[in-house]
Scaffold this motif. Structure first.
Motif, PDB file in Angstrom:
ATOM      1  N   ARG A   1       0.818  -1.200   0.000  1.00  0.00           N
ATOM      2  CA  ARG A   1       0.000   0.000   0.000  1.00  0.00           C
ATOM      3  C   ARG A   1       0.855   1.254   0.000  1.00  0.00           C
ATOM      4  O   ARG A   1       0.564   2.214  -0.708  1.00  0.00           O
ATOM      5  CB  ARG A   1      -0.877   0.006   1.256  1.00  0.00           C
ATOM      6  N   PHE A   2       1.887   1.245   0.794  1.00  0.00           N
ATOM      7  CA  PHE A   2       2.796   2.387   0.869  1.00  0.00           C
ATOM      8  C   PHE A   2       3.491   2.610  -0.476  1.00  0.00           C
ATOM      9  O   PHE A   2       3.633   3.751  -0.930  1.00  0.00           O
ATOM     10  CB  PHE A   2       3.817   2.163   1.990  1.00  0.00           C
ATOM     11  N   ALA A   3       3.880   1.568  -1.157  1.00  0.00           N
ATOM     12  CA  ALA A   3       4.524   1.677  -2.465  1.00  0.00           C
ATOM     13  C   ALA A   3       3.543   2.231  -3.494  1.00  0.00           C
ATOM     14  O   ALA A   3       3.901   3.068  -4.326  1.00  0.00           O
ATOM     15  CB  ALA A   3       5.057   0.320  -2.901  1.00  0.00           C
ATOM     16  N   TYR A   4       2.302   1.740  -3.455  1.00  0.00           N
ATOM     17  CA  TYR A   4       1.297   2.261  -4.377  1.00  0.00           C
ATOM     18  C   TYR A   4       1.037   3.746  -4.138  1.00  0.00           C
ATOM     19  O   TYR A   4       0.886   4.517  -5.084  1.00  0.00           O
ATOM     20  CB  TYR A   4      -0.017   1.484  -4.237  1.00  0.00           C
ATOM     21  N   CYS A   5       0.977   4.124  -2.880  1.00  0.00           N
ATOM     22  CA  CYS A   5       0.760   5.538  -2.558  1.00  0.00           C
ATOM     23  C   CYS A   5       1.898   6.400  -3.087  1.00  0.00           C
ATOM     24  O   CYS A   5       1.664   7.495  -3.616  1.00  0.00           O
ATOM     25  CB  CYS A   5       0.618   5.713  -1.047  1.00  0.00           C
ATOM     26  N   LYS A   6       3.112   5.934  -2.953  1.00  0.00           N
ATOM     27  CA  LYS A   6       4.266   6.683  -3.459  1.00  0.00           C
ATOM     28  C   LYS A   6       4.202   6.824  -4.974  1.00  0.00           C
ATOM     29  O   LYS A   6       4.471   7.892  -5.521  1.00  0.00           O
ATOM     30  CB  LYS A   6       5.570   6.003  -3.031  1.00  0.00           C
ATOM     31  N   VAL A   7       3.811   5.759  -5.656  1.00  0.00           N
ATOM     32  CA  VAL A   7       3.725   5.802  -7.117  1.00  0.00           C
ATOM     33  C   VAL A   7       2.622   6.771  -7.551  1.00  0.00           C
ATOM     34  O   VAL A   7       2.809   7.587  -8.466  1.00  0.00           O
ATOM     35  CB  VAL A   7       3.470   4.389  -7.696  1.00  0.00           C
ATOM     36  N   VAL A   8       1.470   6.696  -6.891  1.00  0.00           N
ATOM     37  CA  VAL A   8       0.363   7.584  -7.238  1.00  0.00           C
ATOM     38  C   VAL A   8       0.738   9.036  -6.972  1.00  0.00           C
ATOM     39  O   VAL A   8       0.485   9.925  -7.791  1.00  0.00           O
ATOM     40  CB  VAL A   8      -0.913   7.185  -6.454  1.00  0.00           C
TER      41      VAL A   8
END
Length: 79
Positions: A3-10
């Motif tokens: 989730r944290f990685a997805y948030c960073k990408v977004v």
């Protein structure tokens, strides 16, 4: 963790798009073109307009830009 990685990408892609949009808006903005016109043609025309105003006491340049043959609607009330 994913989730944290997805948030960073977004967030990163959103930031890139916002910066790209700002660049496009500022680069193609009409305000940049207005400043160029103001610097190039305005002082010369303004001085000429002031000289003509001193002689005739009205804006002769604007008067010369108006066409002789123009049709204006009759706005008077009938009666």
């Amino acid at each position: 963790m994913r989730r944290f990685a997805y948030c960073k990408v977004v967030l990163a892609t959103s930031l890139v798009w916002v910066m790209l949009d700002m660049f496009i808006l500022l680069y193609f903005s009409e305000c940049n073109k207005c400043d160029d016109k103001r610097e190039r043609g305005l002082p010369e025309n303004q001085e000429k307009m002031k000289e003509m105003f001193k002689i005739n006491q009205f804006n002769l340049m604007a008067s010369e830009m108006i066409a002789f043959n123009r049709t204006l609607p009759d706005v008077r009330l009938e009666g």
